[in-house]
Motif scaffolding. Sequence first.
Motif, PDB file in Angstrom:
ATOM      1  N   PRO A   1     -43.102  11.591  23.087  1.00 32.79           N
ATOM      2  CA  PRO A   1     -41.784  12.414  21.850  1.00 32.79           C
ATOM      3  C   PRO A   1     -41.630  12.066  21.360  1.00 32.79           C
ATOM      4  N   TYR A   2     -41.649  10.629  20.943  1.00 27.32           N
ATOM      5  CA  TYR A   2     -41.439   9.765  19.852  1.00 27.32           C
ATOM      6  C   TYR A   2     -43.078   9.959  18.477  1.00 27.32           C
TER       7      TYR A   2
ATOM      8  N   SER B   1     -44.977  12.045  18.789  1.00 33.41           N
ATOM      9  CA  SER B   1     -45.179  13.526  18.064  1.00 33.41           C
ATOM     10  C   SER B   1     -43.899  13.983  17.065  1.00 33.41           C
ATOM     11  N   ALA B   2     -43.189  13.041  17.315  1.00 28.74           N
ATOM     12  CA  ALA B   2     -41.990  13.749  16.175  1.00 28.74           C
ATOM     13  C   ALA B   2     -42.173  13.076  15.228  1.00 28.74           C
ATOM     14  N   SER B   3     -42.623  11.867  14.880  1.00 31.25           N
ATOM     15  CA  SER B   3     -43.406  10.899  13.916  1.00 31.25           C
ATOM     16  C   SER B   3     -44.410  11.975  13.076  1.00 31.25           C
TER      17      SER B   3
ATOM     18  N   ILE C   1     -44.855  14.762  13.011  1.00 31.37           N
ATOM     19  CA  ILE C   1     -44.092  16.589  13.073  1.00 31.37           C
ATOM     20  C   ILE C   1     -42.723  15.700  11.386  1.00 31.37           C
ATOM     21  N   THR C   2     -42.606  14.945  11.095  1.00 35.46           N
ATOM     22  CA  THR C   2     -41.827  14.075  10.567  1.00 35.46           C
ATOM     23  C   THR C   2     -43.001  13.400   9.049  1.00 35.46           C
TER      24      THR C   2
ATOM     25  N   THR D   1     -36.578  11.749  12.413  1.00 35.42           N
ATOM     26  CA  THR D   1     -37.477  10.817  13.776  1.00 35.42           C
ATOM     27  C   THR D   1     -36.494  11.279  15.001  1.00 35.42           C
ATOM     28  N   ARG D   2     -35.524  10.224  15.315  1.00 37.16           N
ATOM     29  CA  ARG D   2     -34.968  10.430  16.399  1.00 37.16           C
ATOM     30  C   ARG D   2     -34.410  11.012  17.146  1.00 37.16           C
TER      31      ARG D   2
ATOM     32  N   LEU E   1     -35.733  14.424  16.487  1.00 33.33           N
ATOM     33  CA  LEU E   1     -37.112  15.348  17.259  1.00 33.33           C
ATOM     34  C   LEU E   1     -37.277  14.961  18.011  1.00 33.33           C
ATOM     35  N   THR E   2     -36.962  13.744  18.681  1.00 37.08           N
ATOM     36  CA  THR E   2     -37.902  12.571  19.517  1.00 37.08           C
ATOM     37  C   THR E   2     -36.599  13.050  20.632  1.00 37.08           C
TER      38      THR E   2
ATOM     39  N   LEU F   1     -37.572  17.077  21.586  1.00 40.42           N
ATOM     40  CA  LEU F   1     -38.862  16.970  22.509  1.00 40.42           C
ATOM     41  C   LEU F   1     -38.144  16.011  23.618  1.00 40.42           C
TER      42      LEU F   1
END
Length: 455
Positions: free
Chosen positions: A81-82, A84-86, A88-89, A118-119, A121-122, A125
């Motif tokens: 998830p991190y 993927s969030a990174s 996306i960011t 990022t956090r 979104l993590t 997700l």
Amino acid sequence: MQGIQRVLQVPELRQKILFTFLMLCVCRIGGFIPVPGINGEVALSYFRQAMGGGQNIFQMIDIFSGGAFSQMTVVALGVVPYISASIITQLLVATWPSLQREIRENQDVGRRKINKITRLLTIILSVLQSGLFAKYAVQMNFARPGIITGELLDFQLFGMPWLFYLVVVATMTTGTMFLMWIGEQITEKGIGNGMSLIITIGILSQLPSAMGMIFQQLNLDSQEPGQMNFASVLLLIGVFVFVTLATILIIQGHRRIPLQHARRVVGRKEVQGGASYIPLKVNYAGVIPVIFASSLLMFPTTIGSFIGAGNWVGMVASWMDPKTKMYLIMYVMLIIFFTYFWTATQFHPDQIASDMKKNGAFIPGIRQGRPTQEYLETTMNRITFLGAVFLALIAILPMIVQKILIVPQTISYFFGGTALLILVGVVLDTMKQVESHLLMKRYEGFMKRGRFKGR
């Protein structure tokens, strides 16, 4: 051995390595603690039966988590998830002009804002993926009544189904956030990039099982011939060495664009113009195109495994089966597309040309301004094409090795693809940091010949 002795002679470096090692051990301990109410051994056996020889998004998560996903542990989601969030960011930053302007004007405030996004979104997700995972666990528990009914989940521990979903979501989300915190601590107080090292140690944890499977297929305990012989093992070793060397060359390869600096006045002194170069990397996008392409192609297969084969979704999933030629063609095309897409969002020739003009630098034979920008764009497009083709070849190598040498997927995924790209890249980055610490203390580098250029 002399290089290791030089590393241990630097107290600060020794403490950083020890701290990193202890934090990675904590990560691996979490991979053996199952979610309350779940039988990890039964989950692992069903995961192997259900997945078979196919591929889906769950298998990629299981590789990154070091097998924690298939056993339904507290860190089953790993740092996926991190990641993927990174990604996306970074895409948001590339397509959000006001955020780009804020980062340029004040880097500290922009960095804190990016970390906050990022956090957040993590967490989002992690909640979504763990909820889907909980539903998948319930489906596994009742899908095959003759195999594991009543053994995978202990509903008496919860009493109500919604409480089981709540426990799974809360536990796995907390585990992901804990791994994210450990990764940040390793990056700050240890050696190397924390998130990348957590993924790497998860991939390497699958190596003993792969080696055990090779010895099992050799069938050394019996006089009967096994599925593999020593010639095929030597061939596998040779292919692994060759692919690893090719991956190193692709990751570190770059083209040097020569620069010439004009004479300029700094203070009261006139500085003589010199020569330098701009390194344009062959693989500018790294492993991101492979992750994007594999995730996009595995998504229909994953949804098809939930819904079933009796509808149009199942038909699309059958077309996207990794064993078909359609899958390979789409995989290669998507890797090339995402390589160009990611390079276009991260590489800014207009900004480079503007900075060169401000600093009085120019490319010999190319005028400053717009011609320099067009030259950099054309050169980068040619280099990116070569990098994308080589990246696609490395990505499909595990499938080729599995089909030609007839080896299990647990063995073949070490011969290319996302796993090998991450392993090589992280090792090179970590060795570069060790090398810089040794050189600061006036020691020789870790290697006697050559220097680590990093990615």
